[in-house]
Design a protein around this motif. Structure first.
Motif, PDB file in Angstrom:
ATOM      1  N   MET A 108     -39.026  80.821 -25.209  1.00 19.66           N
ATOM      2  CA  MET A 108     -40.374  80.738 -24.623  1.00 19.66           C
ATOM      3  C   MET A 108     -41.407  80.460 -25.707  1.00 19.66           C
ATOM      4  SD  MET A 108     -40.405  83.910 -21.898  1.00 19.66           S
ATOM      5  CE  MET A 108     -40.208  85.185 -23.124  1.00 19.66           C
ATOM      6  N   PRO A 109     -42.570  79.964 -25.303  1.00 21.23           N
ATOM      7  CA  PRO A 109     -43.665  79.842 -26.277  1.00 21.23           C
ATOM      8  C   PRO A 109     -44.031  81.234 -26.819  1.00 21.23           C
ATOM      9  CG  PRO A 109     -44.186  78.658 -24.248  1.00 21.23           C
ATOM     10  CD  PRO A 109     -42.935  79.436 -23.990  1.00 21.23           C
ATOM     11  N   ILE A 110     -44.374  81.294 -28.080  1.00 19.49           N
ATOM     12  CA  ILE A 110     -44.711  82.566 -28.720  1.00 19.49           C
ATOM     13  C   ILE A 110     -45.901  83.223 -28.008  1.00 19.49           C
ATOM     14  CG2 ILE A 110     -45.606  83.615 -30.843  1.00 19.49           C
ATOM     15  CD1 ILE A 110     -43.794  81.643 -32.378  1.00 19.49           C
ATOM     16  N   GLU A 111     -46.841  82.425 -27.546  1.00 22.61           N
ATOM     17  CA  GLU A 111     -48.008  82.965 -26.850  1.00 22.61           C
ATOM     18  C   GLU A 111     -47.598  83.705 -25.579  1.00 22.61           C
ATOM     19  OE1 GLU A 111     -47.656  79.684 -27.703  1.00 22.61           O
ATOM     20  OE2 GLU A 111     -48.870  79.796 -29.519  1.00 22.61           O
ATOM     21  N   LEU A 112     -46.604  83.151 -24.866  1.00 25.36           N
ATOM     22  CA  LEU A 112     -46.125  83.807 -23.649  1.00 25.36           C
ATOM     23  C   LEU A 112     -45.414  85.108 -23.991  1.00 25.36           C
ATOM     24  CD1 LEU A 112     -45.611  83.993 -20.625  1.00 25.36           C
ATOM     25  CD2 LEU A 112     -43.627  82.483 -20.933  1.00 25.36           C
ATOM     26  N   THR A 113     -44.606  85.088 -25.041  1.00 29.90           N
ATOM     27  CA  THR A 113     -43.922  86.302 -25.481  1.00 29.90           C
ATOM     28  C   THR A 113     -44.939  87.394 -25.810  1.00 29.90           C
ATOM     29  OG1 THR A 113     -42.045  85.043 -26.337  1.00 29.90           O
ATOM     30  CG2 THR A 113     -42.360  87.267 -27.224  1.00 29.90           C
ATOM     31  N   GLU A 114     -45.970  87.021 -26.559  1.00 27.85           N
ATOM     32  CA  GLU A 114     -46.999  88.003 -26.926  1.00 27.85           C
ATOM     33  C   GLU A 114     -47.726  88.515 -25.680  1.00 27.85           C
ATOM     34  OE1 GLU A 114     -50.506  88.685 -30.212  1.00 27.85           O
ATOM     35  OE2 GLU A 114     -49.894  86.619 -29.777  1.00 27.85           O
ATOM     36  N   ALA A 115     -48.021  87.626 -24.747  1.00 27.30           N
ATOM     37  CA  ALA A 115     -48.708  88.035 -23.515  1.00 27.30           C
ATOM     38  C   ALA A 115     -47.836  88.985 -22.693  1.00 27.30           C
ATOM     39  CB  ALA A 115     -49.081  86.808 -22.688  1.00 27.30           C
ATOM     40  N   LEU A 116     -46.535  88.729 -22.650  1.00 24.44           N
ATOM     41  CA  LEU A 116     -45.626  89.611 -21.913  1.00 24.44           C
ATOM     42  C   LEU A 116     -45.559  90.997 -22.560  1.00 24.44           C
ATOM     43  CD1 LEU A 116     -42.705  87.139 -21.111  1.00 24.44           C
ATOM     44  CD2 LEU A 116     -44.265  88.202 -19.455  1.00 24.44           C
ATOM     45  N   ILE A 117     -45.491  91.028 -23.881  1.00 18.92           N
ATOM     46  CA  ILE A 117     -45.463  92.317 -24.589  1.00 18.92           C
ATOM     47  C   ILE A 117     -46.765  93.084 -24.330  1.00 18.92           C
ATOM     48  CG2 ILE A 117     -45.441  93.426 -26.863  1.00 18.92           C
ATOM     49  CD1 ILE A 117     -43.562  91.085 -27.761  1.00 18.92           C
ATOM     50  N   ASP A 118     -47.890  92.373 -24.387  1.00 20.40           N
ATOM     51  CA  ASP A 118     -49.187  93.015 -24.139  1.00 20.40           C
ATOM     52  C   ASP A 118     -49.265  93.542 -22.707  1.00 20.40           C
ATOM     53  OD1 ASP A 118     -49.895  92.455 -26.748  1.00 20.40           O
ATOM     54  OD2 ASP A 118     -51.153  90.717 -26.226  1.00 20.40           O
ATOM     55  N   GLU A 119     -48.745  92.778 -21.750  1.00 23.13           N
ATOM     56  CA  GLU A 119     -48.739  93.224 -20.351  1.00 23.13           C
ATOM     57  C   GLU A 119     -47.860  94.462 -20.186  1.00 23.13           C
ATOM     58  OE1 GLU A 119     -49.306  93.454 -16.228  1.00 23.13           O
ATOM     59  OE2 GLU A 119     -50.439  92.349 -17.745  1.00 23.13           O
ATOM     60  N   PHE A 120     -46.705  94.468 -20.852  1.00 25.14           N
ATOM     61  CA  PHE A 120     -45.795  95.617 -20.784  1.00 25.14           C
ATOM     62  C   PHE A 120     -46.489  96.863 -21.346  1.00 25.14           C
ATOM     63  CE2 PHE A 120     -41.895  97.980 -22.009  1.00 25.14           C
ATOM     64  CZ  PHE A 120     -41.234  97.941 -20.790  1.00 25.14           C
ATOM     65  N   ALA A 121     -47.193  96.690 -22.468  1.00 24.61           N
ATOM     66  CA  ALA A 121     -47.926  97.812 -23.070  1.00 24.61           C
ATOM     67  C   ALA A 121     -49.034  98.293 -22.138  1.00 24.61           C
ATOM     68  CB  ALA A 121     -48.499  97.402 -24.423  1.00 24.61           C
ATOM     69  N   ALA A 122     -49.776  97.367 -21.552  1.00 26.20           N
ATOM     70  CA  ALA A 122     -50.874  97.742 -20.647  1.00 26.20           C
ATOM     71  C   ALA A 122     -50.336  98.516 -19.439  1.00 26.20           C
ATOM     72  CB  ALA A 122     -51.625  96.493 -20.187  1.00 26.20           C
ATOM     73  N   ARG A 123     -49.201  98.096 -18.924  1.00 29.33           N
ATOM     74  CA  ARG A 123     -48.609  98.805 -17.789  1.00 29.33           C
ATOM     75  C   ARG A 123     -48.210 100.226 -18.171  1.00 29.33           C
ATOM     76  NH1 ARG A 123     -44.692  94.294 -14.875  1.00 29.33           N
ATOM     77  NH2 ARG A 123     -46.340  92.785 -14.418  1.00 29.33           N
ATOM     78  N   HIS A 124     -47.708 100.399 -19.391  1.00 31.84           N
ATOM     79  CA  HIS A 124     -47.317 101.743 -19.830  1.00 31.84           C
ATOM     80  C   HIS A 124     -48.525 102.626 -20.119  1.00 31.84           C
ATOM     81  CE1 HIS A 124     -43.270 100.214 -19.790  1.00 31.84           C
ATOM     82  NE2 HIS A 124     -42.859 101.453 -19.946  1.00 31.84           N
ATOM     83  N   GLU A 125     -49.607 102.033 -20.587  1.00 32.83           N
ATOM     84  CA  GLU A 125     -50.841 102.806 -20.758  1.00 32.83           C
ATOM     85  C   GLU A 125     -51.357 103.276 -19.404  1.00 32.83           C
ATOM     86  OE1 GLU A 125     -53.533 100.386 -23.028  1.00 32.83           O
ATOM     87  OE2 GLU A 125     -52.315 100.556 -24.838  1.00 32.83           O
ATOM     88  N   LEU A 126     -51.338 102.390 -18.412  1.00 36.83           N
ATOM     89  CA  LEU A 126     -51.771 102.755 -17.065  1.00 36.83           C
ATOM     90  C   LEU A 126     -50.847 103.820 -16.468  1.00 36.83           C
ATOM     91  CD1 LEU A 126     -53.553 102.355 -14.566  1.00 36.83           C
ATOM     92  CD2 LEU A 126     -52.030 100.478 -13.900  1.00 36.83           C
ATOM     93  N   MET A 127     -49.554 103.628 -16.655  1.00 34.62           N
ATOM     94  CA  MET A 127     -48.581 104.590 -16.129  1.00 34.62           C
ATOM     95  C   MET A 127     -48.813 105.967 -16.744  1.00 34.62           C
ATOM     96  SD  MET A 127     -44.374 104.371 -16.251  1.00 34.62           S
ATOM     97  CE  MET A 127     -44.449 102.608 -16.260  1.00 34.62           C
ATOM     98  N   SER A 128     -49.064 106.019 -18.036  1.00 31.36           N
ATOM     99  CA  SER A 128     -49.316 107.285 -18.710  1.00 31.36           C
ATOM    100  C   SER A 128     -50.546 107.965 -18.111  1.00 31.36           C
ATOM    101  CB  SER A 128     -49.511 107.055 -20.209  1.00 31.36           C
ATOM    102  OG  SER A 128     -49.755 108.271 -20.868  1.00 31.36           O
ATOM    103  N   HIS A 129     -51.576 107.175 -17.821  1.00 33.37           N
ATOM    104  CA  HIS A 129     -52.794 107.729 -17.203  1.00 33.37           C
ATOM    105  C   HIS A 129     -52.501 108.253 -15.801  1.00 33.37           C
ATOM    106  CE1 HIS A 129     -57.016 108.250 -16.284  1.00 33.37           C
ATOM    107  NE2 HIS A 129     -56.859 107.524 -15.202  1.00 33.37           N
ATOM    108  N   GLN A 130     -51.699 107.511 -15.031  1.00 30.20           N
ATOM    109  CA  GLN A 130     -51.372 107.935 -13.664  1.00 30.20           C
ATOM    110  C   GLN A 130     -50.530 109.207 -13.661  1.00 30.20           C
ATOM    111  OE1 GLN A 130     -49.481 104.302 -12.363  1.00 30.20           O
ATOM    112  NE2 GLN A 130     -51.245 103.742 -11.128  1.00 30.20           N
ATOM    113  N   ILE A 131     -49.680 109.360 -14.641  1.00 32.88           N
ATOM    114  CA  ILE A 131     -48.787 110.516 -14.716  1.00 32.88           C
ATOM    115  C   ILE A 131     -49.533 111.764 -15.186  1.00 32.88           C
ATOM    116  CG2 ILE A 131     -46.794 111.484 -15.938  1.00 32.88           C
ATOM    117  CD1 ILE A 131     -45.654 108.633 -16.069  1.00 32.88           C
TER     118      ILE A 131
END
Length: 194
Positions: A108-131
């Motif tokens: 994949m393009p490196i930009e997409l890889t970075e965006a996916l990692i950032d999205e994964f991190a954002a989801r875990h930050e949100l999940m931590s807040h919800q928990i």
């Protein structure tokens, strides 16, 4: 676990509509470790009602069908607790489209890889807040479900919330410590690729 058991468990926290039960599994208390769709919840509630494990009260709504608010019966509570004691839990499974996609990061393009990692991190930050048991900003989160009738935290819910937060924090720490290294390796890999 089957959807009937999940519905009984959801009602252990108090009365709820089918929609509210769905929200518990969609983005509330149970969303991080169980799935129950609206299409399976209502038939399960119907069967539980027929079996005398739950009751409901209908509330009239303007220009909408009556809203049913479900509540456990004492037999429903006993059945749920008996089921918990007799059930051998299935093996835990973790599913993630992002992690599947990242397995092919070098394609994949490196930009997409970075965006996916950032999205994964954002989801875990949100999940931590919800928990977070102290998070009072929406119903169905650990803060509302994980408290007894006096508002005191339930020990089991606190343990699960703490474990969930620890898993989110470990994931975020791993991303912070390894994201740049992966991106650098991908740049080197792509530079060597003919």
């Amino acid at each position: 676990m089957d959807v009937r058991t999940l519905c009984l468990g959801a009602l252990m926290g108090g009365e709820a509509t089918g929609y509210e039960i769905r929200k518990m599994f969609e983005d509330g208390t149970f969303s991080h470790f169980q799935i129950a769709s609206l299409g399976s919840i209502y038939p399960a509630l119907t069967k539980l009602t027929q079996d005398g494990l739950v009751t409901f009260v209908e509330h009239e709504q303007e220009n909408r069908p009556d809203k049913k608010v479900y509540q456990l019966t004492s037999e429903g509570r006993r059945t749920f607790l008996r089921t918990l004691l007799q059930t051998r839990p299935a093996e835990d499974r973790y599913r993630s489209d992002i992690l599947f996609m990242l397995t092919f990061a070098e394609e994949m393009p490196i930009e997409l890889t970075e965006a996916l990692i950032d999205e994964f991190a954002a989801r875990h930050e949100l999940m931590s807040h919800q928990i977070d048991p102290e998070n009072d900003d929406k119903p169905g989160t650990m803060s509302t479900y994980g408290r007894d009738e006096n508002g005191a935290p339930k020990p089991g819910c606190c343990f699960v919330a703490g474990l969930g937060q620890a898993m989110c924090e470990a994931t975020l720490k791993f991303i912070r410590e390894n994201k740049q290294g992966l991106l650098d390796e991908l740049r080197d890999f792509k530079a060597r690729k003919p």
